[in-house]
Design an enzyme around this catalytic site. Structure first.
Site, PDB file in Angstrom:
ATOM      1  N   SER A 230       0.713  -1.346  -0.199  1.00 53.23           N
ATOM      2  CA  SER A 230      -0.034   0.056   0.149  1.00 53.23           C
ATOM      3  C   SER A 230       0.861   1.203   0.142  1.00 53.23           C
ATOM      4  O   SER A 230       1.736   1.423  -0.822  1.00 53.23           O
ATOM      5  CB  SER A 230      -1.000  -0.116   1.272  1.00 53.23           C
TER       6      SER A 230
ATOM      7  N   ASP B  45      -9.288  -5.589  -4.618  1.00 48.96           N
ATOM      8  CA  ASP B  45      -8.795  -4.657  -3.509  1.00 48.96           C
ATOM      9  C   ASP B  45      -9.738  -3.433  -3.637  1.00 48.96           C
ATOM     10  O   ASP B  45      -9.958  -2.736  -4.609  1.00 48.96           O
ATOM     11  CB  ASP B  45      -7.424  -4.477  -4.306  1.00 48.96           C
TER      12      ASP B  45
ATOM     13  N   HIS C  76      -7.393  -6.020  -0.217  1.00 47.41           N
ATOM     14  CA  HIS C  76      -6.154  -5.377  -0.144  1.00 47.41           C
ATOM     15  C   HIS C  76      -5.117  -5.778   0.949  1.00 47.41           C
ATOM     16  O   HIS C  76      -4.218  -5.792   0.714  1.00 47.41           O
ATOM     17  CB  HIS C  76      -6.681  -3.924   0.513  1.00 47.41           C
TER      18      HIS C  76
END
Length: 278
Positions: A99, A229, A258
């Site tokens: 991320s 995601d 995610h």
């Protein structure tokens, strides 16, 4: 096994874990917002057991590092990693980022990685850029991130519980197996960090443009992304990043969320190992 702190040039204390033989190949893990090095437990344990030296740090303003009200932007995040790599004398390292941490890896490798980095991995990563702009029409509207800021300012504790219970791990999907411990651990990590740093980091992960960083990276890069995601939609991240990398490999995962490195560590870890040993 050890852990400790480095003090950066501006006096910020950065917490890190460093396990394994100092002569083993290092793997450095970069966590996402608003988490900490603890988000990599499943990967740290796995790669330590395989004989690697595993390192993870808490980004400034996150986890056990200083709760900074300055330097909460990507250039400083990458510079902090450069200081850590220098202090630990890391060479031939693999840098793995999830991320926001994926953006940190891209910026660090592009600017500081020459001679120190062997390969890089971006997992559910924010590059090239998340927010919608004239040159990035498929991005998320700024109003989405303004909503994050409003929710954090209004009640950070509840906001973090909502994120972990819902889109982050895909627990809001019909038929999802909800892992209560993962939700609590996400919330615990988030609440350890500083509210101001986390607030400012929303701008960092949404508005930083990593296009030139991706183009500049010369080492092999594995781009891993869950096709479901809900936090960093794949169409405007991984599918664009792979076109910008000189030596990129794309691996996508149908139905994965995610936070797939936590929910599907049994799949992600062997895939990481295969890339590292290739």
């Amino acid at each position: 096994m050890s852990s400790g702190y480095i003090t950066t040039r501006d006096g910020t204390e950065i917490f890190y874990k460093d396990w394994g033989s100092k002569t083993a190949q290092p793997i450095v893990f970069h966590h996402g917002w608003p988490l900490s090095a603890d988000d990599w437990d499943a990967q740290m344990l796995f790669f330590f057991s395989k004989g690697y030296r595993v390192i993870a740090h808490d980004r400034r303003g996150h986890g056990r590092s200083s709760q900074t009200d300055t330097g909460n932007e990507m250039d400083t995040y990458a510079a902090d990693v450069a200081e850590l790599a220098e202090k630990l004398d890391l060479r031939n390292a693999i840098h793995v980022g999830h991320s926001t941490g994926g953006g940190e890896v891209a910026r660090y490798v592009a600017r500081y990685g020459k001679g120190r980095v062997a390969k890089a991995v971006l997992i559910g990563a924010v590059p090239p850029i998340m927010v919608q702009t004239p040159s990035n029409p498929g991005g998320l509207p700024l109003s989405v991130f303004d909503g994050f800021r409003s929710a954090l300012a209004a009640n950070r504790s509840q906001f973090y519980l909502d994120v972990a219970s819902g889109p982050f791990y895909g627990f809001n999907r019909p038929g999802a197996t909800v892992i209560e411990g993962a939700i609590r651990n996400w919330w615990r990590q988030g609440m350890m960090g500083g509210a101001q740093a986390h607030y400012e980091c929303i701008k960092v992960f949404s508005e930083t443009d990593f296009t030139e960083d991706l183009k500049a990276i010369e080492v092999p890069v594995l781009v891993m992304h869950g096709e479901d995601d809900q936090v960093v939609p794949i169409a405007d991240s991984a599918l664009l990043s792979i076109k910008l990398l000189q030596q990129g490999t794309l691996k996508t995962y149908p139905g994965y969320p995610h936070g797939m490195a936590t929910t599907h560590a049994d799949v992600i870890n062997p895939d990481l190992l295969a890339f590292i040993t290739a």
